[in-house]
Design an enzyme around this catalytic site. Structure first.
Site, PDB file in Angstrom:
ATOM      1  N   PHE A  16      -6.371 -26.617   3.073  1.00 36.09           N
ATOM      2  CA  PHE A  16      -6.519 -27.370   4.321  1.00 36.09           C
ATOM      3  C   PHE A  16      -5.614 -28.596   4.379  1.00 36.09           C
ATOM      4  O   PHE A  16      -5.302 -29.093   5.453  1.00 36.09           O
ATOM      5  CB  PHE A  16      -7.986 -27.812   4.511  1.00 36.09           C
ATOM      6  CG  PHE A  16      -8.348 -29.060   3.737  1.00 36.09           C
ATOM      7  CD1 PHE A  16      -8.085 -30.323   4.265  1.00 36.09           C
ATOM      8  CD2 PHE A  16      -8.925 -28.985   2.480  1.00 36.09           C
ATOM      9  CE1 PHE A  16      -8.397 -31.480   3.547  1.00 36.09           C
ATOM     10  CE2 PHE A  16      -9.235 -30.130   1.757  1.00 36.09           C
ATOM     11  CZ  PHE A  16      -8.966 -31.378   2.290  1.00 36.09           C
ATOM     12  N   LYS A  44      -2.773 -16.295   5.153  1.00 39.49           N
ATOM     13  CA  LYS A  44      -4.203 -16.579   5.334  1.00 39.49           C
ATOM     14  C   LYS A  44      -4.351 -18.085   5.172  1.00 39.49           C
ATOM     15  O   LYS A  44      -4.466 -18.598   4.074  1.00 39.49           O
ATOM     16  CB  LYS A  44      -5.019 -15.821   4.274  1.00 39.49           C
ATOM     17  CG  LYS A  44      -6.449 -15.499   4.661  1.00 39.49           C
ATOM     18  CD  LYS A  44      -7.305 -16.704   4.980  1.00 39.49           C
ATOM     19  CE  LYS A  44      -7.740 -17.486   3.765  1.00 39.49           C
ATOM     20  NZ  LYS A  44      -8.405 -18.766   4.143  1.00 39.49           N
ATOM     21  N   GLU A  51      -9.381 -22.024   6.751  1.00 40.03           N
ATOM     22  CA  GLU A  51     -10.219 -21.849   7.942  1.00 40.03           C
ATOM     23  C   GLU A  51     -10.640 -23.196   8.528  1.00 40.03           C
ATOM     24  O   GLU A  51     -11.229 -23.258   9.603  1.00 40.03           O
ATOM     25  CB  GLU A  51     -11.452 -20.986   7.617  1.00 40.03           C
ATOM     26  CG  GLU A  51     -12.428 -21.552   6.594  1.00 40.03           C
ATOM     27  CD  GLU A  51     -12.033 -21.250   5.145  1.00 40.03           C
ATOM     28  OE1 GLU A  51     -10.820 -21.292   4.810  1.00 40.03           O
ATOM     29  OE2 GLU A  51     -12.953 -20.993   4.331  1.00 40.03           O
ATOM     30  N   ARG A  52     -10.334 -24.301   7.810  1.00 44.27           N
ATOM     31  CA  ARG A  52     -10.762 -25.611   8.325  1.00 44.27           C
ATOM     32  C   ARG A  52      -9.795 -26.172   9.366  1.00 44.27           C
ATOM     33  O   ARG A  52     -10.192 -26.933  10.226  1.00 44.27           O
ATOM     34  CB  ARG A  52     -10.898 -26.598   7.163  1.00 44.27           C
ATOM     35  CG  ARG A  52     -12.049 -26.200   6.253  1.00 44.27           C
ATOM     36  CD  ARG A  52     -12.324 -27.275   5.240  1.00 44.27           C
ATOM     37  NE  ARG A  52     -12.458 -26.701   3.917  1.00 44.27           N
ATOM     38  CZ  ARG A  52     -12.480 -27.401   2.800  1.00 44.27           C
ATOM     39  NH1 ARG A  52     -12.367 -28.706   2.843  1.00 44.27           N
ATOM     40  NH2 ARG A  52     -12.617 -26.809   1.645  1.00 44.27           N
ATOM     41  N   SER A 111      -7.593 -25.241  -4.800  1.00 45.79           N
ATOM     42  CA  SER A 111      -8.271 -25.890  -5.933  1.00 45.79           C
ATOM     43  C   SER A 111      -8.145 -25.032  -7.192  1.00 45.79           C
ATOM     44  O   SER A 111      -7.925 -23.823  -7.121  1.00 45.79           O
ATOM     45  CB  SER A 111      -9.739 -26.103  -5.573  1.00 45.79           C
ATOM     46  OG  SER A 111     -10.329 -24.861  -5.266  1.00 45.79           O
ATOM     47  N   CYS A 162      -2.489 -33.310  -3.120  1.00 43.29           N
ATOM     48  CA  CYS A 162      -2.481 -32.884  -4.527  1.00 43.29           C
ATOM     49  C   CYS A 162      -1.551 -33.756  -5.354  1.00 43.29           C
ATOM     50  O   CYS A 162      -1.601 -33.742  -6.570  1.00 43.29           O
ATOM     51  CB  CYS A 162      -2.063 -31.430  -4.641  1.00 43.29           C
ATOM     52  SG  CYS A 162      -0.348 -31.208  -4.190  1.00 43.29           S
ATOM     53  N   GLU A 220     -11.505 -33.969 -10.017  1.00 44.13           N
ATOM     54  CA  GLU A 220     -10.598 -34.209  -8.892  1.00 44.13           C
ATOM     55  C   GLU A 220     -11.468 -34.626  -7.710  1.00 44.13           C
ATOM     56  O   GLU A 220     -12.238 -33.821  -7.186  1.00 44.13           O
ATOM     57  CB  GLU A 220      -9.807 -32.945  -8.544  1.00 44.13           C
ATOM     58  CG  GLU A 220      -8.821 -33.209  -7.416  1.00 44.13           C
ATOM     59  CD  GLU A 220      -8.089 -31.961  -6.913  1.00 44.13           C
ATOM     60  OE1 GLU A 220      -8.683 -30.883  -6.897  1.00 44.13           O
ATOM     61  OE2 GLU A 220      -6.915 -32.106  -6.519  1.00 44.13           O
TER      62      GLU A 220
HETATM   63  P1  NAD Z   1      -9.678 -24.354  -1.678  1.00 44.88           P
HETATM   64  O1  NAD Z   1      -9.385 -23.841  -3.045  1.00 44.88           O
HETATM   65  O2  NAD Z   1     -11.092 -24.570  -1.307  1.00 44.88           O
HETATM   66  O3  NAD Z   1      -9.098 -23.332  -0.581  1.00 44.88           O
HETATM   67  C1  NAD Z   1      -7.771 -22.859  -0.647  1.00 44.88           C
HETATM   68  C2  NAD Z   1      -7.710 -21.482   0.015  1.00 44.88           C
HETATM   69  O4  NAD Z   1      -8.549 -20.587  -0.718  1.00 44.88           O
HETATM   70  C3  NAD Z   1      -8.199 -21.482   1.458  1.00 44.88           C
HETATM   71  O5  NAD Z   1      -7.348 -20.645   2.219  1.00 44.88           O
HETATM   72  C4  NAD Z   1      -9.602 -20.932   1.348  1.00 44.88           C
HETATM   73  O6  NAD Z   1      -9.999 -20.212   2.499  1.00 44.88           O
HETATM   74  C5  NAD Z   1      -9.529 -20.006   0.155  1.00 44.88           C
HETATM   75  N1  NAD Z   1     -10.794 -19.933  -0.585  1.00 44.88           N
HETATM   76  C6  NAD Z   1     -11.763 -20.888  -0.656  1.00 44.88           C
HETATM   77  N2  NAD Z   1     -12.780 -20.463  -1.435  1.00 44.88           N
HETATM   78  C7  NAD Z   1     -12.451 -19.218  -1.862  1.00 44.88           C
HETATM   79  C8  NAD Z   1     -13.105 -18.262  -2.702  1.00 44.88           C
HETATM   80  N3  NAD Z   1     -14.285 -18.506  -3.254  1.00 44.88           N
HETATM   81  N4  NAD Z   1     -12.462 -17.100  -2.948  1.00 44.88           N
HETATM   82  C9  NAD Z   1     -11.270 -16.824  -2.401  1.00 44.88           C
HETATM   83  N5  NAD Z   1     -10.612 -17.704  -1.603  1.00 44.88           N
HETATM   84  C10 NAD Z   1     -11.184 -18.882  -1.332  1.00 44.88           C
HETATM   85  O7  NAD Z   1      -8.805 -25.672  -1.484  1.00 44.88           O
HETATM   86  P2  NAD Z   1      -8.831 -26.694  -0.267  1.00 44.88           P
HETATM   87  O8  NAD Z   1     -10.095 -27.484  -0.319  1.00 44.88           O
HETATM   88  O9  NAD Z   1      -8.463 -26.015   0.990  1.00 44.88           O
HETATM   89  O10 NAD Z   1      -7.594 -27.628  -0.661  1.00 44.88           O
HETATM   90  C11 NAD Z   1      -7.695 -28.706  -1.558  1.00 44.88           C
HETATM   91  C12 NAD Z   1      -7.327 -28.309  -2.958  1.00 44.88           C
HETATM   92  O11 NAD Z   1      -5.998 -27.782  -2.967  1.00 44.88           O
HETATM   93  C13 NAD Z   1      -7.295 -29.488  -3.910  1.00 44.88           C
HETATM   94  O12 NAD Z   1      -7.849 -29.084  -5.132  1.00 44.88           O
HETATM   95  C14 NAD Z   1      -5.809 -29.796  -4.060  1.00 44.88           C
HETATM   96  O13 NAD Z   1      -5.442 -30.455  -5.247  1.00 44.88           O
HETATM   97  C15 NAD Z   1      -5.236 -28.427  -3.998  1.00 44.88           C
HETATM   98  N6  NAD Z   1      -3.829 -28.462  -3.634  1.00 44.88           N
HETATM   99  C16 NAD Z   1      -2.915 -28.252  -4.616  1.00 44.88           C
HETATM  100  C17 NAD Z   1      -1.575 -28.310  -4.332  1.00 44.88           C
HETATM  101  C18 NAD Z   1      -0.560 -28.085  -5.410  1.00 44.88           C
HETATM  102  O14 NAD Z   1       0.601 -28.042  -5.080  1.00 44.88           O
HETATM  103  N7  NAD Z   1      -0.925 -27.941  -6.659  1.00 44.88           N
HETATM  104  C19 NAD Z   1      -1.140 -28.585  -3.029  1.00 44.88           C
HETATM  105  C20 NAD Z   1      -2.099 -28.787  -2.043  1.00 44.88           C
HETATM  106  C21 NAD Z   1      -3.455 -28.722  -2.358  1.00 44.88           C
END
Ligand code: NAD
Length: 495
Positions: free
Chosen positions: A149, A173, A176-177, A226, A281, A380
């Protein structure tokens, strides 16, 4: 209520699953739209559209691919403000931050405009007598991107331009937020003239993600999110023989040496910790002070933090917006309590700031005297909470970074060239800043952390992105002895 659809084979496609998720304006707390969550059949339709487009797209000349990429680049550039407005409306970050993320995304489209250079391959003449060897890089087929998101435009643009310029077709994909900005991006992509099916968007949650991971036609998955989900994507995808790059969470340290310019370091800490409400991140979440720099530095950070203007991201005077959801805001606020309970010193408690609306706001917090056993250090937090760990020596500070499970970014502030150079060698992180708090690489380098910040062996975008989205083919060719040629080349004939 606005309904957010998928985009499959160049057309808007309403979800048929019967499952939806609310989309909010975080600055008001009001629901602004509803997004359909794809089921496995909807995901399969998007993958099929991409598969149907794959052969024709792969055969499209580099010249034509480049021309279309330029058009896409110009459309995105012309719509920066419109895209930024969509980001702010669903993510909450201030408009200038949102426009900044579009600008960083544009760098990746611009890199992909040079795809002809990146795909030139290599050639060895006369590896053996009459034998030449050359390597070409070919596309994988259908690839997928699953994005978080916090950068709903920039992160999709980390992979879409390179993947497609390399000749792949793509299924995105998004989170969804905040799905409206990536949907708009896909509309601009089609407006640029790319053929239907080359880029498809399916909105959804875990069901859609699993649909992509299980689909045999999806050859590679690029994930950002994450750490627990990144690990899941990596393990599930690789077990099914897919190529996976999965970027995870982070906890970035900024070391401040006693000789540092205090004003420069304090400005950097405040913008890197609280920009986008800490939902980055590459945000700085731990300032590590060495020796007696601690007190003056924390004073300088405190003064600046108290002066921050927090409000609706559409208000030009706002420097920090709300958090993405009410639940996330409450979770972040919970850490301030946890820090206090564990014995840390709450210098600024963001919960005390009052906001006269129902948005998901939380003031900026500063927590001093943090130790490595506290949850504010170990987790985090992903919110506007800056922690300070005081150390006596450089070795102690560097060891903190080495012992942290994540290794996304790390920074040092100093005026000493020798110390800076030593840190370059010592820092256990994939991206390192010297007097730069958020060292996000430009589009012609590549982005990725170490440790639990990246699963897989390829970082994202730039040259590494091209490598991820192509596979090498090596051709070995033997040519007849020129003396046997039917054309007279002037060689004596071997009668
Ligand atoms: P998230 O892991 O909750 O979601 C990321 C994606 O995974 C979304 O598209 C979501 O729909 C999907 N998802 C969520 N739960 C899932 C599940 N149980 N099974 C399969 N898919 C699932 O992350 P977020 O809250 O959207 O974003 C924040 C996180 O992303 C933070 O931890 C941040 O550090 C990380 N991030 C990392 C980088 C990097 O370059 N390393 C860059 C941006 C964000």
């Amino acid at each position: 209520m606005d309904q957010i659809t998928h985009l499959i084979n160049g057309r808007a496609a309403a979800s048929t699953s019967g499952r939806t998720s609310p989309v909010y304006n975080p600055a008001t707390g009001a629901q602004s739209a509803e997004v359909g969550l794809a089921d496995t059949a909807e995901v399969a339709a998007a993958v099929q559209a991409a598969a149907d487009a794959a052969e024709g797209w792969r055969a499209t000349s580099l010249a034509q691919r480049t021309k279309l990429m330029y058009k896409f680049r110009n459309l995105v550039d012309a719509h920066i403000d419109d895209i930024a407005a969509k980001v702010t409306a669903e993510h909450g970050k201030v408009l200038s931050d949102a426009a900044g993320e579009v600008a960083r995304g544009l760098e990746n489209i611009e890199f992909a405009c040079g795809i002809a250079e990146s795909l030139k391959g290599s050639y060895s003449e006369s590896a053996s007598t009459g034998v030449d060897v050359h390597t070409v890089r070919q596309p994988l087929g259908v690839v997928a991107g699953i994005t978080p998101f916090n950068f709903p435009v920039m992160v999709p643009l980390w992979t879409i331009p390179n993947a497609i310029a390399c000749g792949n077709t793509y299924v995105l994909k998004p989170s969804e937020r905040d799905p409206s900005a990536p949907m708009f991006l896909a509309e601009l992509f089609h407006e640029a003239g790319f053929p239907d099916g080359v880029l498809n968007v399916v909105n959804g949650d875990k069901v859609a993600v699993d649909g992509l991971l299980e689909h045999p036609e999806v050859k590679a998955v690029s994930f950002v999110g994450s750490t627990p989900i990144a690990r899941y994507i990596y393990e599930t995808g690789t077990a099914r023989g897919k190529r996976i790059q999965a970027l995870g969470g982070a906890k970035n340290h900024m070391i401040v040496l006693p000789d540092a310019d205090i004003d420069l370091a304090a400005d950097a800490a405040v913008s890197a910790a609280y920009g986008s409400a800490g939902e980055r991140c590459m945000a700085i979440s731990v300032v590590v002070t060495i020796g007696d720099v601690a007190d003056p530095l924390i004073d300088a950070i405190q003064t600046r933090t108290k002066a921050l203007t927090i409000g609706d991201g559409t208000d030009p005077s706002s420097e920090m917006g709300p958090l993405v959801t009410r639940e996330h805001r409450d979770r972040v606020a919970g850490y301030i309590d946890a820090g206090a309970q564990a014995g840390a010193k709450i210098v600024i408690d963001g919960r005390e700031q009052e906001f006269d609306n129902d948005g998901f706001f939380l003031g900026a917090s500063l927590i001093d005297e943090v130790t490595t056993d506290m949850s504010v250090y170990q987790d985090e937090i992903f919110g506007p909470v800056l922690t300070v760990v005081r150390t006596d020596t450089y070795e102690e500070a560097v060891a903190l970074i080495a012992n942290c499970p994540w290794g996304n970014g790390a920074a040092i502030f100093t005026r000493d060239g020798g110390a800076a150079r030593q840190f370059q060698a010592d820092a256990d992180a994939g991206m390192v800043g010297i007097n730069v708090p958020i060292p996000v690489p430009v589009g012609y380098h590549s982005f990725g952390g170490w440790g639990e910040s990246l699963f897989g062996d390829t970082t994202m975008y730039g040259p590494e992105g091209v490598r991820f989205f192509t596979r090498p083919k090596v051709l070995t060719t033997r040519w007849p002895d020129p003396s046997t040629s039917t054309v007279d080349l002037g060689f004596p004939k071997n009668e």
